[in-house]
Design a protein around this motif. Structure first.
Motif, PDB file in Angstrom:
ATOM      1  N   LYS A  93       0.839  -1.198   0.000  1.00  0.00           N
ATOM      2  CA  LYS A  93       0.000   0.000   0.000  1.00  0.00           C
ATOM      3  C   LYS A  93       0.879   1.254   0.000  1.00  0.00           C
ATOM      4  O   LYS A  93       2.087   1.176   0.193  1.00  0.00           O
TER       5      LYS A  93
ATOM      6  N   SER B 273       0.066   5.908  -7.913  1.00  0.00           N
ATOM      7  CA  SER B 273      -0.765   5.027  -7.095  1.00  0.00           C
ATOM      8  C   SER B 273      -2.064   4.693  -7.820  1.00  0.00           C
ATOM      9  O   SER B 273      -2.435   5.351  -8.798  1.00  0.00           O
ATOM     10  N   VAL B 274      -2.726   3.663  -7.331  1.00  0.00           N
ATOM     11  CA  VAL B 274      -4.045   3.279  -7.841  1.00  0.00           C
ATOM     12  C   VAL B 274      -4.942   2.994  -6.648  1.00  0.00           C
ATOM     13  O   VAL B 274      -4.463   2.723  -5.546  1.00  0.00           O
ATOM     14  N   ARG B 275      -6.232   3.037  -6.884  1.00  0.00           N
ATOM     15  CA  ARG B 275      -7.195   2.722  -5.831  1.00  0.00           C
ATOM     16  C   ARG B 275      -7.727   1.312  -6.063  1.00  0.00           C
ATOM     17  O   ARG B 275      -8.045   0.925  -7.193  1.00  0.00           O
ATOM     18  N   HIS B 276      -7.795   0.554  -4.971  1.00  0.00           N
ATOM     19  CA  HIS B 276      -8.204  -0.848  -5.094  1.00  0.00           C
ATOM     20  C   HIS B 276      -8.883  -1.280  -3.798  1.00  0.00           C
ATOM     21  O   HIS B 276      -8.430  -0.941  -2.701  1.00  0.00           O
ATOM     22  N   ASP B 277      -9.965  -2.036  -3.899  1.00  0.00           N
ATOM     23  CA  ASP B 277     -10.671  -2.522  -2.714  1.00  0.00           C
ATOM     24  C   ASP B 277      -9.879  -3.653  -2.071  1.00  0.00           C
ATOM     25  O   ASP B 277      -9.527  -4.639  -2.734  1.00  0.00           O
ATOM     26  N   ASP B 278      -9.586  -3.502  -0.769  1.00  0.00           N
ATOM     27  CA  ASP B 278      -8.879  -4.565  -0.051  1.00  0.00           C
ATOM     28  C   ASP B 278      -9.529  -4.726   1.321  1.00  0.00           C
ATOM     29  O   ASP B 278     -10.669  -5.142   1.406  1.00  0.00           O
TER      30      ASP B 278
ATOM     31  N   GLU C  79     -12.660  -0.177   1.197  1.00  0.00           N
ATOM     32  CA  GLU C  79     -12.911   0.194  -0.187  1.00  0.00           C
ATOM     33  C   GLU C  79     -11.919   1.255  -0.657  1.00  0.00           C
ATOM     34  O   GLU C  79     -11.562   2.171   0.077  1.00  0.00           O
ATOM     35  N   GLN C  80     -11.499   1.099  -1.891  1.00  0.00           N
ATOM     36  CA  GLN C  80     -10.668   2.088  -2.587  1.00  0.00           C
ATOM     37  C   GLN C  80      -9.444   2.534  -1.787  1.00  0.00           C
ATOM     38  O   GLN C  80      -9.175   3.719  -1.609  1.00  0.00           O
ATOM     39  N   GLU C  81      -8.683   1.563  -1.312  1.00  0.00           N
ATOM     40  CA  GLU C  81      -7.433   1.872  -0.614  1.00  0.00           C
ATOM     41  C   GLU C  81      -6.354   2.251  -1.622  1.00  0.00           C
ATOM     42  O   GLU C  81      -6.421   1.905  -2.803  1.00  0.00           O
ATOM     43  N   CYS C  82      -5.348   2.962  -1.118  1.00  0.00           N
ATOM     44  CA  CYS C  82      -4.261   3.444  -1.977  1.00  0.00           C
ATOM     45  C   CYS C  82      -3.139   2.408  -2.052  1.00  0.00           C
ATOM     46  O   CYS C  82      -2.593   2.004  -1.025  1.00  0.00           O
TER      47      CYS C  82
ATOM     48  N   LYS D 150       1.908   2.083  -7.413  1.00  0.00           N
ATOM     49  CA  LYS D 150       1.913   1.691  -8.821  1.00  0.00           C
ATOM     50  C   LYS D 150       3.334   1.816  -9.360  1.00  0.00           C
ATOM     51  O   LYS D 150       4.024   2.812  -9.110  1.00  0.00           O
TER      52      LYS D 150
END
Length: 287
Positions: free
Chosen positions: A125, A134-139, A142-145, A148
């Motif tokens: 992260k 960076s990208v946002r992704h659910d882990d 929701e939508q954590e940083c 990239k």
């Protein structure tokens, strides 16, 4: 006069014939519904009403989401990144086997969403101080940083730096570089993962795909393959009733090989929805 009468009779006869209807019999068209077949991309022909597919050994990997991959996909990942893992071992001291096993597990052998869209193979992260892309992704939320990278090699290097620059992982670097079992357990003890099965998953991948050979290539004659100690309370045993008790290092794949079954057959016999198993678990090996 006679000619006129004949002409009138002739006209009457013509009118009478023209007014009669002609009856036609329609042609009956019968269609027959044919049984069709559909050809798959693999070139095999299957019935359109039912189909069967050859099962292939597969496993479910973490990858910040559950991902099912085949042995071929995992082997392709190893072939692509084993040199990168060995280079990081030389530069940073982390066993190549551990790096590869973590990459396989956490990136879904390279097919996980985060890996594809961000070249992030280890689910790292952003954390405080990250200034890169960076990208946002659910882990976990929701939508954590997540970080990239422009190239997978950057992700491998960042993973090494992540471990070498944080004090809580310092004890790892006092371990023998070829002792992947100790490293796997050490990562869990240092808080790298909350999953209690994390060390067993890493060890299982390392032994199944013989990732320890890359440690050996780096260390040369100084390499000694670690002996995996069995917990005496959970030693691998057959119970004699068509069941088997899972021991440390066991995987569904290794158990399936032992009893001449497929992974899918083991999962079906035990009503499993994934290939995750735990030490001490008793599973059926006969239907």
């Amino acid at each position: 006069m006679i000619k006129k009468i004949c002409l009138l009779l002739t006209l009457a006869l013509v009118v009478s014939c023209g007014s009669s209807k002609v009856r036609t019999t329609p042609t009956k068209i019968t269609t027959t519904k044919k049984h069709t077949t559909v050809k798959s991309h693999s070139g095999t022909t299957r019935n359109n009403s039912s189909s069967s597919e050859n099962s292939r050994p597969s496993e479910v990997l973490e990858a910040t989401s559950k991902i099912k991959v085949t042995t071929e996909i995992v082997n392709a990942y190893i072939g692509k990144f084993n040199e990168t893992a060995k280079e990081n071992m030389r530069n940073h001291g982390i066993p190549a086997s551990i790096t590869l096993a973590q990459g396989i597990l956490e990136s879904g052998a390279g097919v996980g969403t985060l890996c594809i869209k961000a070249n992030n193979h280890f689910g790292i992260k952003c954390h405080t101080g990250w200034t890169g892309d960076s990208v946002r992704h659910d882990d976990d939320a929701e939508q954590e940083c997540f970080r990239k990278y422009s190239d997978p090699a950057e992700s491998f290097r960042d993973h090494s730096l992540f471990l070498t620059t944080r004090s809580r992982y310092a004890a790892l670097f006092k371990l023998p570089k070829g002792d992947y079992a100790a490293w796997a357990k050490g990562l869990k003890s240092a808080g790298y993962a909350t999953d209690p099965k994390y060390p067993d998953k890493l060890i299982g991948l390392i032994e199944r795909y013989e990732l320890y050979k890359y440690d050996s290539e780096v260390l040369g004659s100084g390499y000694t393959k670690p002996v995996i100690k069995k917990d005496t309370a959970t030693v691998s045993v057959e119970t004699g009733a068509g069941t088997y008790r899972v021991a440390q290092g066991d995987t569904l794949y290794s158990i399936s090989r032992k009893f001449n079954l497929t992974v899918d057959e083991l999962m079906k016999i035990n009503n499993l929805t994934s290939n995750a198993i735990s030490i001490g678990q008793v599973i059926k090996v006969k239907s």
